[in-house]
Every structure is written in C-alpha cells, then in structure tokens.
Write an enzyme that holds these catalytic residues in place. Sequence first.
Site, mmCIF file in Angstrom:
data_model
loop_
_atom_site.group_PDB
_atom_site.id
_atom_site.type_symbol
_atom_site.label_atom_id
_atom_site.label_comp_id
_atom_site.label_asym_id
_atom_site.label_seq_id
_atom_site.Cartn_x
_atom_site.Cartn_y
_atom_site.Cartn_z
ATOM 1 N N LYS A 26 0.808 -1.241 0.076
ATOM 2 C CA LYS A 26 -0.236 0.159 -0.117
ATOM 3 C C LYS A 26 0.928 1.219 0.008
ATOM 4 O O LYS A 26 2.196 1.275 0.315
ATOM 5 C CB LYS A 26 -1.053 -0.073 1.357
ATOM 6 C CG LYS A 26 -2.173 -1.189 0.839
ATOM 7 C CD LYS A 26 -3.110 -1.056 1.958
ATOM 8 C CE LYS A 26 -4.250 -1.794 1.464
ATOM 9 N NZ LYS A 26 -5.449 -2.026 2.321
ATOM 10 N N ARG A 60 -3.843 -10.141 4.604
ATOM 11 C CA ARG A 60 -4.012 -10.383 3.387
ATOM 12 C C ARG A 60 -2.991 -9.614 2.633
ATOM 13 O O ARG A 60 -2.659 -8.579 2.823
ATOM 14 C CB ARG A 60 -5.349 -9.339 3.165
ATOM 15 C CG ARG A 60 -5.802 -9.419 1.890
ATOM 16 C CD ARG A 60 -7.456 -8.713 1.635
ATOM 17 N NE ARG A 60 -7.693 -8.764 0.281
ATOM 18 C CZ ARG A 60 -7.506 -7.752 -0.626
ATOM 19 N NH1 ARG A 60 -6.620 -6.917 -0.598
ATOM 20 N NH2 ARG A 60 -8.094 -7.975 -1.782
#
Length: 276
Positions: free
Chosen positions: A219, A254
């Site tokens: 991210k 995840r």
Amino acid sequence: MRNHRSRRQPGIPFIMGVLNVTPDSFSDGGDFIDQQAAVARGLEMLGNGADVIDIGGESTRPGAAPVDAAEEMRRVIPVIKALREQTAARISIDTCKPEVARAAIGAGADIWNDVMALRAEGAIEAAAELGVPVILMHMAGTPTTMQQAPRYDDVVSDVCDFLTERADIAMAGGVDAGSIWLDPGIGFGKSLDHNLALMHDLDQVIALGYPVLFGASRKRFIAAIDEGAAETERLGGSLAAALRAAQAGASMVRVHDIRMTLQALKVQAAIREGRA
C-alpha cells in the site's frame, strides 16, 4: 476462519492471498483479468502457503470508479467455479454487493470480505441468510472519495467504534457472532499518520474480541515512508506491516507476496520461541 483447521504454529496468522480479477486494481490490475491466468495464480498462491484466496472483481484503490454487479460477476464467478473444481481450499469473495456475494457463495466461495461492512442495501439480510464468515472493514467514504482529506477525532477510537457498531448491527440483523471478522481498513480513508496510528495500536482492534484480518500489502503508505518506492519495491514494508500484525495478534493477513510473508512470519515465530 471458523471450521478451518490450522496448519500453523501459535503466533502465525493465516494468510489470505490477493487475487484481483480487474483491469485497474492498484498493484496487479490487469495481470489476472484472463480466467486461466487468474486460476493459475490462485493455485500458485495456495502452493506457496496461502490459506484463503480472496477474489475481487471491482477495484477499491483510491479514486476507483465503481462497476455494476453484472460485470463484477462476469469477472469473478468463472474463476471461483474453476478454482473450486481444483481445490478444497477456502475462497473469499471481495465485494460490497449482496447479489455478487450470493452468486459467489453459490459458485463455491466460503467467505464474504466486505469493504463496506454490510452497509449496502440488503447486505445484512444476505449475510444472515448465507451464514458464511463475513469480514467487516472500516472505510471512510467510498473508494472514489476516501482519500480526499480524511479526518478523525481519534482514528483508533473512531475505527474501533465503527467496527463495534457494524458488528452489533450485523448481529441484530441475524448474522451469527461467530461468523464476524473485523478489518481496520489500512489505506481506506486514512492518511499516513492515521495508518501508522492504527498499526501502532492494533492491539485495541484485537481487543474488541473478534478475529481480525489485516491488509497492508504494497500500500501507498510504504512509499510515503520510503519516498519513491514503486509498487514493485514495497515488499520490505509489506513484510514489516505483516510482522506487526502478527505481533499484535491478528488472525489473518491479506497479502500479495505469499511465500516471503510466510517465511518472515515463521522466522519471527522461531525467534520469539527461541527454537524452530
């Protein structure tokens, strides 16, 4: 997940592999839009140690435009069916649309991963009827608007309050308490400081009493810390975040990079125990 037999030693969370069947997801958009490529990738992740494959047909990257349910189902249902024919492993559908969740579970998925925390019309009723594990994630706004100057009074308290409220509403609507998982939504309507505060105080999310899914793989906050890091250069930051999640007690991470994440988690556990 519930009724999932663990292959892990204590302290190592389950691993959910990211499989985006989209043309525009932030990291692997377009890579697996072809059904055969998507199925091969899913099987590869399972071979590398993933416990769950999370399949999404609509990008939730910042600024992403929505797609309709028919297009989303066209992307994901054939992949779910093909994977189910080849593996008994857990499959998750990453969607906020109850009609897509129903179709995906009918096609063989086991888990509903909802970035909108069952806020869509009919979502709570669908979750109660389906009876599968459901992951409620915190997101401020929508993918289109969520990164437009997000603000909180206290991000950790606000996220915990939101997740508690959504879990309570879900249970009031008939969702079994044992089916509920929570996700603090790293990168979804949060600044760099918001993300870091949530990771620093992740224990407070864990303390809410539900199993927690944590997703920070590749991210943007990583590049904000390590300026200039491309999406292909964020493995180190992704591993650091996954290790923090495991340390805090997250039940599942995840991630995109299955093999290296599992290796890092195993080494961390071995160091903590002083033995392999």
